[in-house]
Design a protein around this motif. Structure first.
Motif, PDB file in Angstrom:
ATOM      1  N   LYS A 462       0.837  -1.198   0.000  1.00  0.00           N
ATOM      2  CA  LYS A 462       0.000   0.000   0.000  1.00  0.00           C
ATOM      3  C   LYS A 462       0.873   1.250   0.000  1.00  0.00           C
ATOM      4  N   THR A 487      -4.559  -0.483  -3.495  1.00  0.00           N
ATOM      5  CA  THR A 487      -4.000   0.417  -2.478  1.00  0.00           C
ATOM      6  C   THR A 487      -2.587   0.873  -2.814  1.00  0.00           C
ATOM      7  N   ASP A 490      -1.933   5.910  -4.132  1.00  0.00           N
ATOM      8  CA  ASP A 490      -2.803   6.639  -3.198  1.00  0.00           C
ATOM      9  C   ASP A 490      -3.790   7.510  -3.981  1.00  0.00           C
TER      10      ASP A 490
END
Length: 615
Positions: A462, A487, A490
């Motif tokens: 992520k 993820t 962003d």
């Protein structure tokens, strides 16, 4: 069956009447034939300055016949070569059946009493889209539940993109959840975009079957014995023609299936319709919202009178939903089969925390899945996805690939072969060393973010690309994700008032900064190849066969063989999947002699490599 573990249509509209000279002279028509073709044009005897002055008047002010000023009267009667060719109605090379000349204009030559040849008024033909008025005046008449993919900007709801799917229709704004649909058998236990697309989807499934030999072989071998008889499988994967072949194979093996999509953009609507028409409860359509996504999963799981006893997951969302909403269901579930890096990571986390209450099979790290689906598949589909969405040329482009696992290796190999300058980011020193040995420069993302043309994430992590990185990117930088998880980029940080989102194509957004800089975001940061293009069917055949065998193994395993833990697919099954695909290449395996098998300490029928062997 027992598995042995040994350009749109256009119309030409004529505007009758001569050209209006008062409106200004038209552009000078280009002769259909070069000078010297058939007859040479008469040379102009004037010097260059006088000739330029003589040619200054517009074509509407020329003397009759178009003769050059200063020529003797006799010369003024000589017609131009192009006019003579148009005046001959029987000329085989310059006259079409409709009477028009080779330039496409219906022109004729008029001969005056004194013999001067001039051109008759032209009939102008204007190219116009046949459906121009109807198509571009369309506006949605029903405002239903807007999908996430169409709610970003006004342009995403009103524009008609050239890259739009052929399954798009005028009622796109009506959510399938608000429609009442039934298949030909009267069943309404499904939710797809349009059940009427079933026939077209059926053709796609039939085409996919030709490239999935192993699944077709499993069907033939299971005609008598049904190894999945009594199995109730709930699945959450990409719903494509290849997945449909897997689902119908599981049905042929005796299983009952209910299915949802693991990605809001990867569903092929016509294939989902074909499955619903065949009696499979399918809940998926392309362009779901986040709310739609979880609603579809819930409809698969929470149904009266039907309790799943097997889970086939891609990404772990289905498993997560059951743990969260219906934990008691695990009392009857015999096992989970998971095929993605993200989903497997979640399973190991559950196992480590002591919360995994059923056996799980890690298909992702089986050799046949990891090497073929992750490496070879991405090596081809990364180029396909980028080309379809951006029409870009790869030669000379600077690309940074985040992650050098199997997916990253495939992406880097393809881009390097196309002439791109490829950088790699990695956290694992072993993978990093592999990237260096393969000829790629290992960097930190911050070091190259200002200069690269394309950023591709392949990590499964992520916040690999953060808002800080996005702010520093160059104008028109392309950003996309090849990992399962959404993820890695962003994207949430880009949904702020100071940034403008502009939908320019299906699954292609321009995110524009106040100073005019823009980045090109593909599939809103979700999986590029299955959201924006397709994946080679043959590779998916390998993965789907691995999934089918894992389901058979877990469902038929004796009590106690598998504990509440995560297991790799047995090596023997990996080899079996590979062997089912070799006949496609007319490949012939060499067999060990008894002496050779004894020397190596192997069974002649395999497995041929220990579990610790790294391919």
């Amino acid at each position: 069956m027992s598995v042995q573990v040994a350009a749109p249509a256009v119309e030409l509209k004529e505007l009758s009447g001569p050209m209006d000279k008062a409106a200004g002279p038209p552009c000078e028509p280009v002769s259909a034939h070069p000078p010297g073709h058939g007859m040479a044009a008469a040379p102009c005897p004037l010097p260059a300055p006088e000739r330029e002055a003589a040619l200054a008047p517009s074509c509407g002010e020329r003397p009759p016949g178009g003769a050059c000023p200063g020529l003797p009267p006799a010369a003024g009667k000589v017609p131009q070569a192009s006019a003579m060719k148009r005046s001959d109605p029987h000329h085989p090379q310059h006259r079409h059946r409709d009477g028009s000349d080779s330039s496409g204009a219906a022109a004729e030559a008029l001969v005056s009493p004194d013999g001067t040849v001039s051109e008759a008024p032209r009939t102008v033909k204007k190219i116009q889209f046949a459906d121009q008025k109807q198509e571009f005046n369309k506006r949605p008449t029903k405002i239903g539940r807007r999908s996430l993919s169409r709610s970003i900007s006004q342009s995403s709801t009103d524009s008609y993109s050239s890259a739009a799917s052929y399954t798009d229709s005028s009622d796109d704004e009506t959510s399938p959840r608000d429609k009442q649909q039934k298949n030909s058998k009267g069943s309404s236990d499904f939710c797809v975009k349009n059940i009427k697309q079933a026939e077209f989807g059926r053709r796609e499934i039939e085409i996919a079957e030709q490239e999935m030999p192993a699944l077709m072989a499993l069907r033939k071998r299971a005609q008598g014995e049904k190894p999945l008889s009594g199995a109730k499988i709930v699945g959450c994967t990409h719903i494509t023609a290849q997945t449909a072949v897997l689902m119908e194979t599981l049905g042929a093996l005796g299983a009952q299936c209910r299915w949802a999509a693991c990605n809001i953009y990867s569903t092929l609507n016509e294939v989902a319709a074909a499955l619903a028409e065949s009696g499979f409860p399918v809940f998926a359509w392309k362009g779901e919202s986040e709310d739609d996504f979880w609603w579809c999963i819930d409809r698969c799981v929470n149904v009266e009178g039907w309790q799943p006893n097997m889970i086939l997951d891609d990404g772990g969302d289905l498993t997560h939903w059951i743990y969260k909403k219906y934990p008691n269901m695990f009392k009857k579930i015999k096992g989970i089969v998971e095929e993605s890096v993200t989903g497997v990571h979640r399973l190991y986390q559950l196992s480590k925390a002591g919360k995994l209450c059923v056996p799980a099979m890690n298909v992702n790290d089986s050799v046949t899945k990891q090497k073929f689906d992750n490496l070879y598949c991405c090596r081809e589909s990364i180029l396909d996805g980028l080309k379809r969405t951006t029409d870009m040329m790869f030669g000379g482009k600077q690309v940074v690939v985040c992650g050098y696992g199997e997916v990253g290796k495939g992406c880097c190999a393809a881009l390097k072969a196309m002439g791109s300058i490829v950088y790699v980011t990695e956290i694992d020193p072993i993978c990093a060393l592999q990237a260096c040995m393969d000829g790629f420069r290992l960097v930190k993302l911050n070091e190259v973010i200002r200069q690269v043309d394309i950023v591709i994430t392949c990590t499964g992590n992520k916040n690999v690309v953060t808002r800080e990185h996005l702010d520093r990117m160059k104008n028109s930088c392309i950003v996309c994700n090849m990992g399962h998880s959404n993820t890695e980029i962003d994207v949430a940080s880009l949904r702020t008032p100071e940034l403008t989102w502009e939908r320019v194509r299906s699954q292609v957004d321009h995110v524009i900064w106040p100073d005019g800089k823009r980045i090109v975001l593909l599939a809103e940061g979700r999986l590029l190849n299955l959201s924006c293009s397709t994946v080679p069917t043959f590779v998916l055949s390998i993965t789907a066969t691995t999934q089918a065998l894992a389901l058979i193994e877990l469902y038929n395993a004796p009590e106690g063989r598998y504990k509440q833990d995560v297991y790799l697919l047995p090596k023997k099954m990996d080899e079996y999947v590979a062997s089912l695909h070799l006949p496609t290449f007319d490949a012939h395996l060499t067999e060990l002699t008894d002496e050779q098998a004894k020397y190596l300490g192997l069974n002649k029928n395999g497995p041929f490599k220990p579990n610790y062997y790294r391919y």
